[in-house]
Design a protein around this motif. Structure first.
Motif, PDB file in Angstrom:
ATOM      1  N   MET A   1       1.012  -1.418  -0.133  1.00 35.62           N
ATOM      2  CA  MET A   1       0.511  -0.112  -0.279  1.00 35.62           C
ATOM      3  C   MET A   1       0.780   1.266   0.000  1.00 35.62           C
ATOM      4  SD  MET A   1      -2.889   1.278   2.440  1.00 35.62           S
ATOM      5  CE  MET A   1      -3.875   2.303   2.925  1.00 35.62           C
ATOM      6  N   GLU A   2       0.583   2.405  -1.157  1.00 39.83           N
ATOM      7  CA  GLU A   2       1.060   3.581  -1.292  1.00 39.83           C
ATOM      8  C   GLU A   2       1.684   3.849   0.396  1.00 39.83           C
ATOM      9  OE1 GLU A   2       2.787   7.260  -3.340  1.00 39.83           O
ATOM     10  OE2 GLU A   2      -0.313   6.399  -2.976  1.00 39.83           O
TER      11      GLU A   2
ATOM     12  N   THR B   1       6.234   9.339  -0.748  1.00 38.95           N
ATOM     13  CA  THR B   1       5.667   8.517   0.016  1.00 38.95           C
ATOM     14  C   THR B   1       6.720   7.400  -0.771  1.00 38.95           C
ATOM     15  OG1 THR B   1       4.374   8.896  -2.535  1.00 38.95           O
ATOM     16  CG2 THR B   1       3.435   9.558  -0.674  1.00 38.95           C
ATOM     17  N   VAL B   2       5.840   5.925  -0.352  1.00 38.63           N
ATOM     18  CA  VAL B   2       7.255   4.903  -0.341  1.00 38.63           C
ATOM     19  C   VAL B   2       6.045   3.834  -0.346  1.00 38.63           C
ATOM     20  CG1 VAL B   2       8.991   5.454   1.326  1.00 38.63           C
ATOM     21  CG2 VAL B   2       7.277   4.341   1.655  1.00 38.63           C
ATOM     22  N   GLY B   3       6.541   3.190  -1.074  1.00 36.28           N
ATOM     23  CA  GLY B   3       5.382   1.879  -1.932  1.00 36.28           C
ATOM     24  C   GLY B   3       5.335   0.961  -3.221  1.00 36.28           C
ATOM     25  N   ILE B   4       6.510   0.203  -4.179  1.00 38.89           N
ATOM     26  CA  ILE B   4       6.450  -0.163  -4.660  1.00 38.89           C
ATOM     27  C   ILE B   4       6.813  -1.919  -5.190  1.00 38.89           C
ATOM     28  CG2 ILE B   4       7.155   1.510  -6.017  1.00 38.89           C
ATOM     29  CD1 ILE B   4       9.749   0.492  -6.577  1.00 38.89           C
ATOM     30  N   PRO B   5       6.466  -2.484  -5.865  1.00 40.94           N
ATOM     31  CA  PRO B   5       6.329  -4.202  -5.333  1.00 40.94           C
ATOM     32  C   PRO B   5       7.968  -4.415  -5.031  1.00 40.94           C
ATOM     33  CG  PRO B   5       5.098  -4.525  -7.418  1.00 40.94           C
ATOM     34  CD  PRO B   5       5.270  -2.175  -6.783  1.00 40.94           C
ATOM     35  N   THR B   6       8.191  -5.268  -4.103  1.00 34.45           N
ATOM     36  CA  THR B   6       9.401  -5.473  -3.226  1.00 34.45           C
ATOM     37  C   THR B   6      10.445  -7.332  -3.196  1.00 34.45           C
ATOM     38  OG1 THR B   6       9.513  -3.890  -1.873  1.00 34.45           O
ATOM     39  CG2 THR B   6      10.921  -5.256  -2.078  1.00 34.45           C
TER      40      THR B   6
ATOM     41  N   MET C   1       0.066   2.117  -4.816  1.00 36.81           N
ATOM     42  CA  MET C   1      -1.196   0.589  -3.860  1.00 36.81           C
ATOM     43  C   MET C   1      -1.631  -0.694  -5.044  1.00 36.81           C
ATOM     44  SD  MET C   1      -4.821   1.053  -1.820  1.00 36.81           S
ATOM     45  CE  MET C   1      -3.738   2.527  -1.523  1.00 36.81           C
ATOM     46  N   VAL C   2      -1.194  -1.231  -4.423  1.00 39.01           N
ATOM     47  CA  VAL C   2      -0.996  -2.835  -5.577  1.00 39.01           C
ATOM     48  C   VAL C   2      -2.063  -3.779  -4.569  1.00 39.01           C
ATOM     49  CG1 VAL C   2       0.446  -4.186  -6.483  1.00 39.01           C
ATOM     50  CG2 VAL C   2       1.214  -2.180  -6.999  1.00 39.01           C
ATOM     51  N   HIS C   3      -3.182  -3.868  -4.887  1.00 40.55           N
ATOM     52  CA  HIS C   3      -3.909  -5.509  -4.151  1.00 40.55           C
ATOM     53  C   HIS C   3      -3.457  -6.498  -4.342  1.00 40.55           C
ATOM     54  CE1 HIS C   3      -6.045  -3.071  -1.228  1.00 40.55           C
ATOM     55  NE2 HIS C   3      -6.615  -2.205  -2.506  1.00 40.55           N
ATOM     56  N   ARG C   4      -3.431  -6.859  -5.766  1.00 34.81           N
ATOM     57  CA  ARG C   4      -2.721  -8.014  -6.074  1.00 34.81           C
ATOM     58  C   ARG C   4      -1.948  -7.492  -7.351  1.00 34.81           C
ATOM     59  NH1 ARG C   4      -5.081  -9.291  -2.577  1.00 34.81           N
ATOM     60  NH2 ARG C   4      -7.290 -10.382  -2.153  1.00 34.81           N
ATOM     61  N   ALA C   5      -1.360  -8.943  -8.001  1.00 32.19           N
ATOM     62  CA  ALA C   5      -0.713  -8.705  -8.815  1.00 32.19           C
ATOM     63  C   ALA C   5      -0.124 -10.665  -9.283  1.00 32.19           C
ATOM     64  CB  ALA C   5       1.220  -8.544  -8.260  1.00 32.19           C
ATOM     65  N   SER C   6       0.487 -10.744 -10.250  1.00 22.85           N
ATOM     66  CA  SER C   6       0.993 -11.916 -10.992  1.00 22.85           C
ATOM     67  C   SER C   6       2.496 -12.490 -11.605  1.00 22.85           C
ATOM     68  CB  SER C   6      -0.428 -12.069 -11.592  1.00 22.85           C
ATOM     69  OG  SER C   6      -0.009 -13.686 -11.979  1.00 22.85           O
TER      70      SER C   6
ATOM     71  N   SER D   1      -3.159   6.058  -5.468  1.00 27.18           N
ATOM     72  CA  SER D   1      -2.440   6.380  -4.596  1.00 27.18           C
ATOM     73  C   SER D   1      -2.995   7.068  -3.652  1.00 27.18           C
ATOM     74  CB  SER D   1      -1.585   6.943  -5.752  1.00 27.18           C
ATOM     75  OG  SER D   1      -1.143   8.453  -4.855  1.00 27.18           O
ATOM     76  N   ILE D   2      -2.170   7.348  -2.260  1.00 26.56           N
ATOM     77  CA  ILE D   2      -2.878   8.407  -1.213  1.00 26.56           C
ATOM     78  C   ILE D   2      -2.059   9.775  -1.617  1.00 26.56           C
ATOM     79  CG2 ILE D   2      -2.369   6.516   0.021  1.00 26.56           C
ATOM     80  CD1 ILE D   2      -0.127   7.744   1.555  1.00 26.56           C
TER      81      ILE D   2
END
Length: 553
Positions: free
Chosen positions: A466-467, A476-481, A511-516, A535-536
């Motif tokens: 979540m961002e 702000t922060v929050g990218i897939p890690t 903000m990423v709830h789901r990925a694949s 995004s917040i």
């Protein structure tokens, strides 16, 4: 799930019917294998709920071709590879150990997959997997924005599912949004929006969750879509849409009405060969919905599809109504049936749940006996979860995505290790394997994806965020890690993870709830798709989905 000919299989051709990497453990044929390093033994394990049924696996260097038939699935042509044949044992596994010479073909890309004979007389193909001989380097992901149509921008994407819906041998995408689901058809890693032609009513089928499963056993992927709430706060119905065999969906039947659905998982829970459903009910991170999780048993007869709710599970005291974000299915005790794990959240944390299956679809609560007590018994604030064998011992472990805004990292649990043969299905918190430490770049984790991103034979982990406010661009922060597994190419201990700081360096927070993680372009490695939910800060870029090709050196 796909049907294919046993004649082709035993002639040395195995269909690579690639299944979704997401929620993989619930597939009726799931292949697991470790790395290709000289002087070691490669272990191939084929997992299935089709106990006692014939099984086969192929392993070797491969070329990929197309089968010009109605099924038109990918093929693997083994060059000098052995076709291993056996049966699915009472533990739900067929395992083969393959001694490897020194060196084990440095830089050669190996492919493997298997098949299980369904009790109704057709073969179920596993997803296709790949490894690199003597793998020594990390993966490298490059954003490939031109692979996505412009229609995926500027709307929040809740969920996605991957599956070969048109049976041409590659993985297509279904995207779930409250503004309408979308169908992206894959052609060599480039996606085209064919929603209007593929879905009844076009894109105006709003959904919060989507999932694929062959519920009528006709050899194609049917679609569950729905749940959540619409833009006006009204709960959306959850429907099952049938595939006509060519990737067009028609004749939807309602499964649930007037109730938000946050996640869904297909799997044969009662051992009758049909795919059942488990559904959870909530609406994202801060919305409380008081409803227990739902089991729907598949009672299809003669092609007439019907589902019946499990009233016993619905009324069970252990099936509480606290906000449940995700459900996953997997055989944690290796007794040949699928168990249930639920990721739960709440204002101050909530106890996640593990339900063990007796083989006939009757579940008992093993949460207190088989899961460690977390946060002084109050549990985590968990938004996502995944089953994966992270240490290569053949037993499913659990990876959990937790938020660290109200729970101290030391009181959380992001990785639970299965004790395995010594105590099947009992889990221990492993804070030193995937450190429970506050990361200012990832304070709130919403989702988990697992897969072998560097093709070295062990399972890596991606946490999606979540961002949030932090020391990143625009404050702000929050990218897939990405957390790389320490075994294989990393030269350390399998099951010990370290953050890869170079993963997706150019993406701004969102903000990423789901990925694949899935093989989009057919080269064997895992590409990455992340759903932009917002995004917040209100940045339009937060609503942009991202697709990254894996370019392993």
């Amino acid at each position: 799930m796909h049907r294919f000919s046993p004649l082709l299989l035993f002639a040395g051709l195995v269909l690579a019917s690639p299944l979704s990497a997401q929620r993989d453990a619930s597939a009726q044929a799931d292949l697991q294998l470790d790395g290709v390093y000289g002087g070691t033994t490669a272990e191939l394990r084929l997992h299935s709920t089709e106990i006692g049924q014939p099984a086969a696996m192929a392993f070797g260097a491969a070329s990929v071709t197309q089968l010009s038939s109605r099924d038109a699935l990918m093929l693997i042509k083994p060059h000098g590879a052995t076709i291993f044949q056996g049966i699915i044992g009472p533990d739900g596994t067929f395992q083969v150990d393959v001694p490897l010479a020194v060196p084990a073909y440095p830089g050669v890309r190996f492919f493997a997959q298997g098949g299980v004979m369904h009790r109704d007389g057709f073969w179920v193909g596993s997803h296709r997997k790949a490894l690199i001989g003597e793998a020594a380097g990390p993966s490298f992901h490059l954003e490939h924005a031109t692979s996505l149509p412009g229609t995926v921008a500027n709307r929040p994407t809740d969920d996605l599912a991957t599956g070969d819906i048109d049976r041409d041998g590659d993985l297509d995408l279904i995207l779930a949004t409250a503004m309408g689901s979308q169908v992206l058809i894959n052609q060599d890693g480039v996606f085209t929006d064919e929603t209007d032609a593929r879905l009844p009513g076009g894109k105006w089928i709003p959904a919060m969750t989507v999932a694929f499963g062959d519920v009528d056993l006709d050899g194609d992927q049917d679609l569950l879509a729905g749940g959540g709430i619409d833009l006006n706060g009204i709960p959306l119905d959850t429907y099952l849409w049938f595939n006509d065999g060519n990737g067009n969906f028609f004749h939807g039947i309602p499964l649930l009405t007037g109730m938000p659905t946050s996640s869904a998982a297909f799997g044969d829970l009662d051992g009758d060969g049909l795919l059942d459903l488990v559904l959870t009910h909530s609406h994202h991170y801060l919305h409380q919905v008081d409803h227990p999780s739902t089991i729907l048993f598949n009672r299809t007869v003669g092609g007439q599809v019907s589902f019946v709710e499990d009233a016993v599970f619905a009324a069970a005291s252990f099936n509480n109504a606290t906000l449940t974000q995700e459900v996953i299915l997997g055989d944690v005790d290796r007794d040949g049936d699928l168990d249930i794990y639920l990721a739960k959240t709440g204002n101050g944390g909530e106890v996640n749940r593990l339900f063990l299956n007796d083989g006939a679809g009757v579940f008992s609560d093993a949460s207190s006996s088989n899961l460690p007590a977390i946060n002084w018994g109050d549990g985590d604030k968990s938004s996502g979860c995944a089953f994966a064998d992270v240490n290569g011992d053949g037993w499913l472990d659990i990876v959990v995505a937790n938020g660290y805004l109200t729970i101290d990292p030391a009181d959380s649990a992001d990785l639970l290790i299965n004790r395995g043969a010594s105590d099947p299905g009992v889990f221990d918190d492993a804070p030193l394997n995937l450190p429970d430490a506050y990361d200012p770049f990832l304070p709130v984790r919403l989702g988990v994806e697992t897969g072998d991103v560097d093709l070295d034979g062990d399972t890596d982990i991606i946490l999606t965020p979540m961002e949030w406010f932090g020391p990143g661009p625009n404050g702000t922060v929050g990218i897939p890690t990405l957390y790389l597994n320490g075994g294989g190419a990393q030269g350390g201990t399998e099951g010990i993870f370290a953050k890869d700081w170079s993963f997706l360096p150019t993406t701004e927070p969102f903000m990423v709830h789901r990925a694949s993680l899935f093989d989009a372009d057919g080269d064997g490695d895992l590409d990455f798709y992340s759903c932009g939910f917002g995004s917040i800060t209100g940045s339009p870029a937060g609503f942009q989905d991202h697709f990254f090709l894996n370019l392993i050196p």
